[in-house]
Design a protein around this motif. Structure first.
Motif, PDB file in Angstrom:
ATOM      1  N   ALA A  67      18.467  68.576 -45.785  1.00 45.59           N
ATOM      2  CA  ALA A  67      19.672  68.433 -47.043  1.00 45.59           C
ATOM      3  C   ALA A  67      19.528  68.834 -48.256  1.00 45.59           C
ATOM      4  O   ALA A  67      17.984  69.105 -48.405  1.00 45.59           O
ATOM      5  CB  ALA A  67      20.042  66.393 -47.117  1.00 45.59           C
ATOM      6  N   ALA A  68      20.367  68.809 -49.228  1.00 44.40           N
ATOM      7  CA  ALA A  68      20.090  69.025 -50.517  1.00 44.40           C
ATOM      8  C   ALA A  68      19.406  68.536 -51.024  1.00 44.40           C
ATOM      9  O   ALA A  68      19.733  67.286 -51.248  1.00 44.40           O
ATOM     10  CB  ALA A  68      21.391  70.460 -51.567  1.00 44.40           C
ATOM     11  N   ARG A  69      18.271  68.664 -52.260  1.00 45.24           N
ATOM     12  CA  ARG A  69      17.653  67.691 -52.612  1.00 45.24           C
ATOM     13  C   ARG A  69      18.685  66.921 -53.598  1.00 45.24           C
ATOM     14  O   ARG A  69      18.478  66.086 -53.580  1.00 45.24           O
ATOM     15  CB  ARG A  69      17.371  68.065 -53.413  1.00 45.24           C
ATOM     16  CG  ARG A  69      16.180  67.189 -54.749  1.00 45.24           C
ATOM     17  CD  ARG A  69      14.668  66.785 -54.437  1.00 45.24           C
ATOM     18  NE  ARG A  69      14.175  65.764 -55.087  1.00 45.24           N
ATOM     19  CZ  ARG A  69      14.495  64.724 -54.894  1.00 45.24           C
ATOM     20  NH1 ARG A  69      15.423  63.286 -54.538  1.00 45.24           N
ATOM     21  NH2 ARG A  69      13.682  63.688 -55.847  1.00 45.24           N
ATOM     22  N   ILE A  75      21.477  59.748 -49.409  1.00 41.47           N
ATOM     23  CA  ILE A  75      21.525  59.889 -48.255  1.00 41.47           C
ATOM     24  C   ILE A  75      20.644  58.898 -47.783  1.00 41.47           C
ATOM     25  O   ILE A  75      20.577  58.300 -46.581  1.00 41.47           O
ATOM     26  CB  ILE A  75      21.214  61.787 -47.775  1.00 41.47           C
ATOM     27  CG1 ILE A  75      21.497  62.496 -47.176  1.00 41.47           C
ATOM     28  CG2 ILE A  75      20.221  60.939 -46.152  1.00 41.47           C
ATOM     29  CD1 ILE A  75      21.402  63.899 -47.045  1.00 41.47           C
ATOM     30  N   SER A  76      19.875  58.543 -48.402  1.00 40.83           N
ATOM     31  CA  SER A  76      18.241  57.601 -47.878  1.00 40.83           C
ATOM     32  C   SER A  76      19.159  56.164 -48.582  1.00 40.83           C
ATOM     33  O   SER A  76      19.068  55.627 -47.192  1.00 40.83           O
ATOM     34  CB  SER A  76      17.496  57.598 -49.186  1.00 40.83           C
ATOM     35  OG  SER A  76      16.494  56.448 -49.044  1.00 40.83           O
ATOM     36  N   LYS A  77      20.120  56.302 -49.330  1.00 41.10           N
ATOM     37  CA  LYS A  77      20.555  54.714 -49.843  1.00 41.10           C
ATOM     38  C   LYS A  77      21.535  54.681 -47.996  1.00 41.10           C
ATOM     39  O   LYS A  77      21.134  52.794 -47.643  1.00 41.10           O
ATOM     40  CB  LYS A  77      21.653  54.723 -50.786  1.00 41.10           C
ATOM     41  CG  LYS A  77      20.716  54.226 -51.900  1.00 41.10           C
ATOM     42  CD  LYS A  77      21.620  54.561 -53.386  1.00 41.10           C
ATOM     43  CE  LYS A  77      20.182  54.115 -54.697  1.00 41.10           C
ATOM     44  NZ  LYS A  77      20.680  54.988 -55.727  1.00 41.10           N
ATOM     45  N   LEU A  78      22.376  55.491 -47.497  1.00 47.02           N
ATOM     46  CA  LEU A  78      22.985  55.136 -46.565  1.00 47.02           C
ATOM     47  C   LEU A  78      22.009  55.049 -45.299  1.00 47.02           C
ATOM     48  O   LEU A  78      22.804  54.460 -43.967  1.00 47.02           O
ATOM     49  CB  LEU A  78      24.150  56.681 -46.182  1.00 47.02           C
ATOM     50  CG  LEU A  78      25.465  55.959 -46.879  1.00 47.02           C
ATOM     51  CD1 LEU A  78      26.410  56.977 -46.839  1.00 47.02           C
ATOM     52  CD2 LEU A  78      25.871  54.883 -46.487  1.00 47.02           C
ATOM     53  N   PHE A  98      27.013  56.158 -42.161  1.00 46.08           N
ATOM     54  CA  PHE A  98      26.768  57.262 -42.495  1.00 46.08           C
ATOM     55  C   PHE A  98      27.138  58.780 -42.248  1.00 46.08           C
ATOM     56  O   PHE A  98      27.128  59.859 -42.499  1.00 46.08           O
ATOM     57  CB  PHE A  98      24.374  57.480 -41.683  1.00 46.08           C
ATOM     58  CG  PHE A  98      24.187  58.740 -42.642  1.00 46.08           C
ATOM     59  CD1 PHE A  98      23.510  58.698 -43.366  1.00 46.08           C
ATOM     60  CD2 PHE A  98      23.534  59.913 -41.689  1.00 46.08           C
ATOM     61  CE1 PHE A  98      22.906  60.282 -43.638  1.00 46.08           C
ATOM     62  CE2 PHE A  98      23.425  60.492 -41.825  1.00 46.08           C
ATOM     63  CZ  PHE A  98      22.946  60.923 -42.904  1.00 46.08           C
ATOM     64  N   ALA A  99      27.491  58.548 -40.423  1.00 46.91           N
ATOM     65  CA  ALA A  99      27.597  60.429 -39.519  1.00 46.91           C
ATOM     66  C   ALA A  99      29.240  59.728 -40.126  1.00 46.91           C
ATOM     67  O   ALA A  99      29.731  61.397 -40.534  1.00 46.91           O
ATOM     68  CB  ALA A  99      27.828  59.943 -38.568  1.00 46.91           C
ATOM     69  N   ASP A 100      29.924  59.132 -40.438  1.00 47.69           N
ATOM     70  CA  ASP A 100      31.347  59.649 -41.048  1.00 47.69           C
ATOM     71  C   ASP A 100      30.776  60.160 -42.874  1.00 47.69           C
ATOM     72  O   ASP A 100      32.397  60.767 -42.899  1.00 47.69           O
ATOM     73  CB  ASP A 100      32.118  58.514 -41.544  1.00 47.69           C
ATOM     74  CG  ASP A 100      32.546  57.835 -40.074  1.00 47.69           C
ATOM     75  OD1 ASP A 100      33.009  58.380 -39.556  1.00 47.69           O
ATOM     76  OD2 ASP A 100      33.231  56.736 -39.941  1.00 47.69           O
ATOM     77  N   LYS A 105      28.891  67.679 -43.886  1.00 49.49           N
ATOM     78  CA  LYS A 105      28.318  68.018 -44.684  1.00 49.49           C
ATOM     79  C   LYS A 105      27.049  68.581 -43.946  1.00 49.49           C
ATOM     80  O   LYS A 105      25.932  70.177 -43.963  1.00 49.49           O
ATOM     81  CB  LYS A 105      28.294  67.685 -46.198  1.00 49.49           C
ATOM     82  CG  LYS A 105      27.310  68.433 -46.353  1.00 49.49           C
ATOM     83  CD  LYS A 105      27.390  67.810 -48.274  1.00 49.49           C
ATOM     84  CE  LYS A 105      26.599  69.024 -49.534  1.00 49.49           C
ATOM     85  NZ  LYS A 105      27.228  67.912 -50.638  1.00 49.49           N
ATOM     86  N   TYR A 106      26.309  67.323 -43.147  1.00 50.27           N
ATOM     87  CA  TYR A 106      25.235  68.125 -42.667  1.00 50.27           C
ATOM     88  C   TYR A 106      24.964  66.970 -40.971  1.00 50.27           C
ATOM     89  O   TYR A 106      24.369  66.263 -40.789  1.00 50.27           O
ATOM     90  CB  TYR A 106      23.566  66.600 -43.473  1.00 50.27           C
ATOM     91  CG  TYR A 106      24.086  67.222 -44.728  1.00 50.27           C
ATOM     92  CD1 TYR A 106      23.253  68.630 -45.304  1.00 50.27           C
ATOM     93  CD2 TYR A 106      24.073  66.546 -45.688  1.00 50.27           C
ATOM     94  CE1 TYR A 106      23.109  68.938 -46.322  1.00 50.27           C
ATOM     95  CE2 TYR A 106      24.270  66.643 -46.765  1.00 50.27           C
ATOM     96  CZ  TYR A 106      23.522  68.105 -47.831  1.00 50.27           C
ATOM     97  OH  TYR A 106      23.171  68.604 -48.611  1.00 50.27           O
ATOM     98  N   PRO A 107      25.619  68.411 -40.470  1.00 50.98           N
ATOM     99  CA  PRO A 107      25.770  67.368 -39.171  1.00 50.98           C
ATOM    100  C   PRO A 107      24.377  67.870 -37.905  1.00 50.98           C
ATOM    101  O   PRO A 107      23.922  66.901 -37.290  1.00 50.98           O
ATOM    102  CB  PRO A 107      26.681  68.224 -38.617  1.00 50.98           C
ATOM    103  CG  PRO A 107      26.436  69.835 -39.731  1.00 50.98           C
ATOM    104  CD  PRO A 107      26.903  69.136 -40.612  1.00 50.98           C
ATOM    105  N   ALA A 108      23.481  67.926 -38.808  1.00 52.54           N
ATOM    106  CA  ALA A 108      21.638  68.459 -38.798  1.00 52.54           C
ATOM    107  C   ALA A 108      21.180  67.046 -38.410  1.00 52.54           C
ATOM    108  O   ALA A 108      20.283  66.516 -37.180  1.00 52.54           O
ATOM    109  CB  ALA A 108      21.465  69.757 -38.898  1.00 52.54           C
TER     110      ALA A 108
END
Length: 163
Positions: A67-69, A75-78, A98-100, A105-108
Motif C-alpha cells: 500500500a501507498a504510505r 487501511i489500518s482502521k479497516l 475491507f475487501a470491498d 486498489k490493493y488486490p495483493a
C-alpha cells in the motif's frame, strides 16, 4: 536457540523441531510464526495436533508493503475490526468490508489475507486477554538476535523486509 545459516525452509525446520521433540517435547499446543514458508508443514509433521497461528503483527506489516504510505492509516482502521472481531464469522464480515473498500486498489492485500486466513483465525477462539499473547511473535523477537529488541507499532515505517 540455533545459530547458523540453515535457512528457513521445511527441511531446516523439520530438523529443528525433530531435535526439540527428541529432547522430550512430546506435544505443542500452539505455534505462532511469522509466515515462514516451511514451518507450518514441519510442525504439522512433528506434532500433528498443533494449532499454527500466523503472527497478526507480521500479517499487518506485510499488508502495508503493498500500500501507498498515504493509505496506511485508512487501511489500518479497516483491518483493525478484522483482527479484533469477537468470532471468525465476524472477522470474515469485517474482512469483506475491507475487501470491498480496498480490493480494487490493493488486490495483493486481499490475497495476502485470504491466503493466510486459515492460520490467521485460530487466536479468535480465545478470550481477549489470551489473544494478546498468542497473536504475535513480538515477545519472542524482543529477545531474538537480529530483531534489535524492538517492536514497531503497526503502520510505522520499516526499511527492511519483515522476517
Amino acid at each position: 536457540m540455533w545459530a547458523g545459516a540453515g535457512g528457513e525452509g521445511a527441511k531446516h525446520w523439520m530438523h529443528i523441531l525433530t531435535e526439540i521433540k527428541n529432547r522430550g517435547v512430546n506435544d505443542v499446543l500452539m505455534l505462532v510464526c511469522d509466515g515462514l514458508k516451511g514451518l507450518p508443514d514441519a510442525v504439522g509433521t512433528v506434532w500433528p495436533q498443533t494449532v499454527v497461528q500466523t503472527c497478526v503483527v507480521h500479517l499487518l506489516r506485510n499488508s502495508f508493503r503493498y500500500a501507498a504510505r498515504q493509505d496506511w492509516d485508512k487501511i489500518s482502521k479497516l483491518l483493525r475490526p478484522v483482527y479484533t472481531a469477537a468470532t471468525e464469522e465476524a472477522a470474515l464480515e469485517r474482512f469483506a468490508e475491507f475487501a470491498d473498500a480496498w480490493g480494487k486498489k490493493y488486490p495483493a492485500i486481499v490475497r495476502l489475507w485470504e491466503n493466510a486466513w486459515e492460520e490467521f483465525t485460530p487466536f479468535l477462539r480465545f478470550d481477549t486477554e489470551i489473544r494478546r499473547t498468542v497473536c504475535t511473535t513480538n515477545a519472542i523477537e524482543s529477545v531474538t538476535p537480529g530483531s534489535g529488541g524492538r517492536s514497531r507499532p503497526v503502520g510505522t515505517s520499516r526499511t527492511s523486509r519483515p522476517r
